[in-house]
Design an enzyme around this catalytic site. Structure first.
Site, PDB file in Angstrom:
ATOM      1  N   GLY A   9       0.825  -1.208   0.000  1.00  0.00           N
ATOM      2  CA  GLY A   9       0.000   0.000   0.000  1.00  0.00           C
ATOM      3  C   GLY A   9       0.861   1.261   0.000  1.00  0.00           C
ATOM      4  N   TYR A  10       0.181   2.381   0.056  1.00  0.00           N
ATOM      5  CA  TYR A  10       0.863   3.682  -0.084  1.00  0.00           C
ATOM      6  C   TYR A  10       1.962   3.879   0.975  1.00  0.00           C
ATOM      7  CZ  TYR A  10       1.278   8.823  -0.057  1.00  0.00           C
ATOM      8  OH  TYR A  10       1.733  10.116  -0.062  1.00  0.00           O
ATOM      9  N   LEU A  32      -3.768  -7.531  -1.355  1.00  0.00           N
ATOM     10  CA  LEU A  32      -4.015  -6.780  -2.602  1.00  0.00           C
ATOM     11  C   LEU A  32      -5.431  -6.203  -2.672  1.00  0.00           C
ATOM     12  CD1 LEU A  32      -2.222  -9.072  -5.249  1.00  0.00           C
ATOM     13  CD2 LEU A  32      -1.287  -7.108  -4.036  1.00  0.00           C
ATOM     14  N   SER A  33      -6.085  -6.043  -1.515  1.00  0.00           N
ATOM     15  CA  SER A  33      -7.453  -5.500  -1.563  1.00  0.00           C
ATOM     16  C   SER A  33      -7.434  -4.020  -1.947  1.00  0.00           C
ATOM     17  CB  SER A  33      -8.166  -5.691  -0.219  1.00  0.00           C
ATOM     18  OG  SER A  33      -7.452  -5.037   0.805  1.00  0.00           O
ATOM     19  N   SER A 123      -3.672   7.029  13.718  1.00  0.00           N
ATOM     20  CA  SER A 123      -4.031   8.183  12.894  1.00  0.00           C
ATOM     21  C   SER A 123      -4.406   9.360  13.777  1.00  0.00           C
ATOM     22  CB  SER A 123      -5.231   7.789  12.034  1.00  0.00           C
ATOM     23  OG  SER A 123      -5.813   8.922  11.449  1.00  0.00           O
ATOM     24  N   ALA A 124      -4.220  10.551  13.245  1.00  0.00           N
ATOM     25  CA  ALA A 124      -4.677  11.753  13.943  1.00  0.00           C
ATOM     26  C   ALA A 124      -6.188  11.766  14.065  1.00  0.00           C
ATOM     27  CB  ALA A 124      -4.209  12.995  13.193  1.00  0.00           C
ATOM     28  N   TYR A 147     -14.223   3.951  11.139  1.00  0.00           N
ATOM     29  CA  TYR A 147     -12.785   3.875  10.870  1.00  0.00           C
ATOM     30  C   TYR A 147     -12.006   4.394  12.082  1.00  0.00           C
ATOM     31  CZ  TYR A 147      -8.189   5.371   9.253  1.00  0.00           C
ATOM     32  OH  TYR A 147      -6.826   5.579   9.157  1.00  0.00           O
ATOM     33  N   LYS A 151      -9.400   2.516  15.039  1.00  0.00           N
ATOM     34  CA  LYS A 151      -8.055   2.914  15.477  1.00  0.00           C
ATOM     35  C   LYS A 151      -8.021   3.097  16.999  1.00  0.00           C
ATOM     36  CE  LYS A 151      -6.019   3.096  11.432  1.00  0.00           C
ATOM     37  NZ  LYS A 151      -5.092   2.052  11.034  1.00  0.00           N
ATOM     38  N   PRO A 291     -19.160  17.327   5.483  1.00  0.00           N
ATOM     39  CA  PRO A 291     -19.572  16.946   6.839  1.00  0.00           C
ATOM     40  C   PRO A 291     -18.450  16.191   7.553  1.00  0.00           C
ATOM     41  CG  PRO A 291     -21.259  16.336   5.237  1.00  0.00           C
ATOM     42  CD  PRO A 291     -20.063  16.805   4.450  1.00  0.00           C
TER      43      PRO A 291
HETATM   44  P1  NAD Z   1      -3.357   1.574   1.657  1.00  0.00           P
HETATM   45  O1  NAD Z   1      -4.777   1.144   1.470  1.00  0.00           O
HETATM   46  O2  NAD Z   1      -2.638   2.178   0.516  1.00  0.00           O
HETATM   47  O3  NAD Z   1      -2.493   0.337   2.203  1.00  0.00           O
HETATM   48  C1  NAD Z   1      -3.031  -0.665   3.020  1.00  0.00           C
HETATM   49  C2  NAD Z   1      -2.583  -2.002   2.433  1.00  0.00           C
HETATM   50  O4  NAD Z   1      -3.084  -3.047   3.276  1.00  0.00           O
HETATM   51  C3  NAD Z   1      -3.127  -2.266   1.016  1.00  0.00           C
HETATM   52  O5  NAD Z   1      -2.069  -2.671   0.189  1.00  0.00           O
HETATM   53  C4  NAD Z   1      -4.156  -3.384   1.211  1.00  0.00           C
HETATM   54  O6  NAD Z   1      -4.217  -4.233   0.082  1.00  0.00           O
HETATM   55  C5  NAD Z   1      -3.614  -4.084   2.448  1.00  0.00           C
HETATM   56  N1  NAD Z   1      -4.643  -4.763   3.267  1.00  0.00           N
HETATM   57  C6  NAD Z   1      -5.826  -4.267   3.699  1.00  0.00           C
HETATM   58  N2  NAD Z   1      -6.467  -5.183   4.442  1.00  0.00           N
HETATM   59  C7  NAD Z   1      -5.651  -6.280   4.496  1.00  0.00           C
HETATM   60  C8  NAD Z   1      -5.753  -7.543   5.109  1.00  0.00           C
HETATM   61  N3  NAD Z   1      -6.835  -7.899   5.822  1.00  0.00           N
HETATM   62  N4  NAD Z   1      -4.735  -8.427   4.960  1.00  0.00           N
HETATM   63  C9  NAD Z   1      -3.638  -8.100   4.231  1.00  0.00           C
HETATM   64  N5  NAD Z   1      -3.487  -6.911   3.615  1.00  0.00           N
HETATM   65  C10 NAD Z   1      -4.493  -6.017   3.752  1.00  0.00           C
HETATM   66  O7  NAD Z   1      -3.367   2.570   2.920  1.00  0.00           O
HETATM   67  P2  NAD Z   1      -2.208   3.523   3.437  1.00  0.00           P
HETATM   68  O8  NAD Z   1      -2.568   4.918   3.126  1.00  0.00           O
HETATM   69  O9  NAD Z   1      -0.890   2.990   3.055  1.00  0.00           O
HETATM   70  O10 NAD Z   1      -2.414   3.349   5.004  1.00  0.00           O
HETATM   71  C11 NAD Z   1      -1.703   2.380   5.755  1.00  0.00           C
HETATM   72  C12 NAD Z   1      -2.166   2.440   7.201  1.00  0.00           C
HETATM   73  O11 NAD Z   1      -2.001   3.763   7.702  1.00  0.00           O
HETATM   74  C13 NAD Z   1      -3.643   2.086   7.382  1.00  0.00           C
HETATM   75  O12 NAD Z   1      -3.782   1.330   8.561  1.00  0.00           O
HETATM   76  C14 NAD Z   1      -4.300   3.438   7.554  1.00  0.00           C
HETATM   77  O13 NAD Z   1      -5.465   3.363   8.333  1.00  0.00           O
HETATM   78  C15 NAD Z   1      -3.204   4.227   8.265  1.00  0.00           C
HETATM   79  N6  NAD Z   1      -3.324   5.681   8.053  1.00  0.00           N
HETATM   80  C16 NAD Z   1      -3.322   6.182   6.775  1.00  0.00           C
HETATM   81  C17 NAD Z   1      -3.464   7.557   6.579  1.00  0.00           C
HETATM   82  C18 NAD Z   1      -3.489   8.138   5.193  1.00  0.00           C
HETATM   83  O14 NAD Z   1      -3.884   9.298   5.044  1.00  0.00           O
HETATM   84  N7  NAD Z   1      -3.088   7.436   4.153  1.00  0.00           N
HETATM   85  C19 NAD Z   1      -3.578   8.418   7.679  1.00  0.00           C
HETATM   86  C20 NAD Z   1      -3.546   7.871   8.959  1.00  0.00           C
HETATM   87  C21 NAD Z   1      -3.414   6.487   9.143  1.00  0.00           C
HETATM   88  N1  UFG Z   2     -10.425  18.916   0.749  1.00  0.00           N
HETATM   89  C1  UFG Z   2     -11.004  19.703  -0.232  1.00  0.00           C
HETATM   90  N2  UFG Z   2     -11.348  19.103  -1.402  1.00  0.00           N
HETATM   91  C2  UFG Z   2     -11.154  17.781  -1.657  1.00  0.00           C
HETATM   92  C3  UFG Z   2     -10.552  16.988  -0.650  1.00  0.00           C
HETATM   93  C4  UFG Z   2     -10.216  17.587   0.547  1.00  0.00           C
HETATM   94  O1  UFG Z   2     -11.205  20.896  -0.044  1.00  0.00           O
HETATM   95  O2  UFG Z   2     -11.516  17.300  -2.741  1.00  0.00           O
HETATM   96  C5  UFG Z   2     -10.006  19.558   2.012  1.00  0.00           C
HETATM   97  C6  UFG Z   2     -10.678  18.996   3.246  1.00  0.00           C
HETATM   98  O3  UFG Z   2     -11.906  19.665   3.489  1.00  0.00           O
HETATM   99  C7  UFG Z   2      -9.611  19.255   4.312  1.00  0.00           C
HETATM  100  C8  UFG Z   2      -8.293  19.109   3.554  1.00  0.00           C
HETATM  101  O4  UFG Z   2      -8.628  19.311   2.167  1.00  0.00           O
HETATM  102  O5  UFG Z   2      -9.697  20.587   4.777  1.00  0.00           O
HETATM  103  C9  UFG Z   2      -7.643  17.743   3.715  1.00  0.00           C
HETATM  104  O6  UFG Z   2      -8.582  16.729   3.406  1.00  0.00           O
HETATM  105  P1  UFG Z   2      -8.148  15.203   3.186  1.00  0.00           P
HETATM  106  O7  UFG Z   2      -9.388  14.462   2.808  1.00  0.00           O
HETATM  107  O8  UFG Z   2      -6.990  15.116   2.276  1.00  0.00           O
HETATM  108  O9  UFG Z   2      -7.616  14.765   4.620  1.00  0.00           O
HETATM  109  P2  UFG Z   2      -8.362  14.772   6.042  1.00  0.00           P
HETATM  110  O10 UFG Z   2      -7.577  15.670   6.931  1.00  0.00           O
HETATM  111  O11 UFG Z   2      -9.801  15.052   5.929  1.00  0.00           O
HETATM  112  O12 UFG Z   2      -8.247  13.239   6.472  1.00  0.00           O
HETATM  113  C10 UFG Z   2      -7.003  12.531   6.508  1.00  0.00           C
HETATM  114  C11 UFG Z   2      -7.258  11.048   6.244  1.00  0.00           C
HETATM  115  C12 UFG Z   2      -8.088  10.473   7.352  1.00  0.00           C
HETATM  116  C13 UFG Z   2      -7.433  10.733   8.680  1.00  0.00           C
HETATM  117  C14 UFG Z   2      -7.166  12.218   8.838  1.00  0.00           C
HETATM  118  C15 UFG Z   2      -6.414  12.498  10.096  1.00  0.00           C
HETATM  119  O13 UFG Z   2      -7.949  10.899   5.019  1.00  0.00           O
HETATM  120  O14 UFG Z   2      -8.181   9.079   7.194  1.00  0.00           O
HETATM  121  O15 UFG Z   2      -6.388  12.695   7.742  1.00  0.00           O
HETATM  122  O16 UFG Z   2      -5.208  11.823  10.051  1.00  0.00           O
HETATM  123  F1  UFG Z   2      -8.259  10.323   9.654  1.00  0.00           F
END
Ligand code: NAD
Ligand code: UFG
Length: 337
Positions: A9-10, A32-33, A123-124, A147, A151, A291
């Site tokens: 993943g990312y 790979l979901s 996560s924050a 979600y 966490k 929202p």
């Molecule tokens: P992502 O979806 O890109 O990566 C998650 C990976 O986990 C994917 O490759 C998916 O295929 C795999 N996966 C999901 N469920 C699985 C399972 N049951 N078994 C095996 N593999 C599984 O997400 P990401 O952005 O890389 O985030 C990684 C972690 O960080 C997540 O736990 C997410 O909640 C947390 N997080 C992400 C963000 C963000 O903004 N990206 C912010 C805060 C926390």
């Molecule tokens: N925003 C827009 N237009 C868009 C998308 C986002 O104006 O199309 C704005 C949102 O309103 C916010 C800022 O851009 O003010 C950031 O939004 P994101 O959706 O990129 O990120 P969030 O802060 O809402 O949420 C992210 C993750 C959540 C996590 C949170 C705190 O997506 O999973 O950070 O870590 F919970």
């Protein structure tokens, strides 16, 4: 060897690069979901050390037991999980099953294998609608959706586990807003469908895939009325994980740490920064607030600097430039296979 769940993943893929740069071998478990198998070749191309891969689910006990039996795993970085806030309100059971159920299976397998060092992706979002910025780790936690609640629960499960057995070394890392890509542009963020997050949406507008950005809300009590967040370069975040692993090896215990830069950036500031590095116009319109969004959210970072000896090094221009390079070189994301 470090087991990285969700390593295709990312964030997990970038963490694999940082681990590899730090001299570690990694074994990835991913179902790979939400990722593509082609990430693996890309990763192997930029990682200096061996990268093993097993396609499988963290909820599959047999797979976990085989992995712990096959490799000499010293620690686990646990990224696997579902992360879309909106989807979680529609399918709470799958979020609790995947995130909480999956984590429980993993913890059970780690206990059986005697592997008791874990770095967990929190996560924050656990700060709920806290407006008390910058947000320190001891702030009150709350959840506004399944979600976020998953966490919160996992954080509490990890605290209980550590209280029950102090051989456990656990880092609960609370990410703010990860953006950007590895500087090689070989790996990056590849959202499925319409991006829910700001930076990938802007990148798709800049490259011409989408007409304009909807800015959610222009009347927040912030310096320009748009939402303020703590954007952190995904490679800084990845390096924060390596620092957390080192801190656990150094001192043990349980660490709860924000990973952010400590400064907030508004949506309009991001649009401006992205437009400068890409030399593209980013058409946008201000629409209703989304929202559930808060006005501003950015991290207090003193604890990370002290405990992890880590600090984000890359600035907003780096984040936009690396995200843009990834977008330009991979306009359709990763290849299918
Ligand atoms: P992502 O979806 O890109 O990566 C998650 C990976 O986990 C994917 O490759 C998916 O295929 C795999 N996966 C999901 N469920 C699985 C399972 N049951 N078994 C095996 N593999 C599984 O997400 P990401 O952005 O890389 O985030 C990684 C972690 O960080 C997540 O736990 C997410 O909640 C947390 N997080 C992400 C963000 C963000 O903004 N990206 C912010 C805060 C926390
Ligand atoms: N925003 C827009 N237009 C868009 C998308 C986002 O104006 O199309 C704005 C949102 O309103 C916010 C800022 O851009 O003010 C950031 O939004 P994101 O959706 O990129 O990120 P969030 O802060 O809402 O949420 C992210 C993750 C959540 C996590 C949170 C705190 O997506 O999973 O950070 O870590 F919970």
């Amino acid at each position: 060897m470090i087991l990285v769940t969700g390593g295709l993943g990312y964030i997990g893929s970038h963490a694999c690069v940082s681990l590899s740069n730090a001299g570690q071998e990694v074994a990835i478990l991913d179902n790979l979901s939400n990722s593509k198998a082609s990430v693996l070749q890309r990763l192997r191309g930029i990682c200096p050390n061996s990268v093993r891969f097993e396609k499988g689910d963290i909820r599959d006990k047999a797979t976990l037991s085989r992995l712990f039996g096959t490799y000499q795993i010293s620690a686990v970085m646990h990224f696997a999980g579902l992360k879309a806030v909106g989807e979680s309100t529609k399918s709470p059971i799958s979020y609790y099953d995947n995130n909480i159920g999956g984590t429980l299976c993993l913890l059970e397998a780690m206990t059986t294998a005697g592997v008791k060092t874990l770095v967990f992706s929190s996560s924050a979002t656990v700060y709920g609608d806290s407006c008390n910025v910058p947000i320190p780790e001891e702030s009150l936690r709350s959840a506004t959706n399944p979600y976020g609640r998953s966490k919160l629960f996992i954080e509490d499960i990890l605290a209980d586990l550590h209280s029950s057995d102090d051989q456990w070394r656990i880092a609960r890392l609370r990410y703010f807003n990860p953006v950007g890509a590895h500087e090689s542009a070989r790996i990056g963020e590849d959202p499925v469908g319409i991006p829910a997050n700001l930076m990938p949406y802007i990148a798709q507008v800049a490259v011409g895939h989408r007409e304009r950005l909807n800015v959610f809300g222009g009347d927040y009590p912030t310096r320009d009325g748009t939402g303020v967040r703590d954007y952190v370069h995904v490679m800084d975040l990845a390096e924060g994980h390596v620092a957390a692993l080192r801190a656990l090896q150094r001192q043990g215990g349980m660490l709860t740490v924000n990973l952010g830069t400590g400064s907030g950036t508004s949506v309009l500031e991001i649009i401006d920064a992205f437009s400068r590095v890409s030399h593209r116009d980013i058409p946008y319109q201000i629409v209703e607030r989304r929202p559930g969004d808060v006005a501003q959210c950015y991290a207090a970072v003193a604890h990370a600097e002290r405990v992890l000896e880590w600090k984000a090094k890359r600035n907003l221009a780096d984040m936009c430039a690396d995200h843009w390079r990834w977008q330009v070189e991979n306009p359709n994301g990763y290849p299918q296979s």
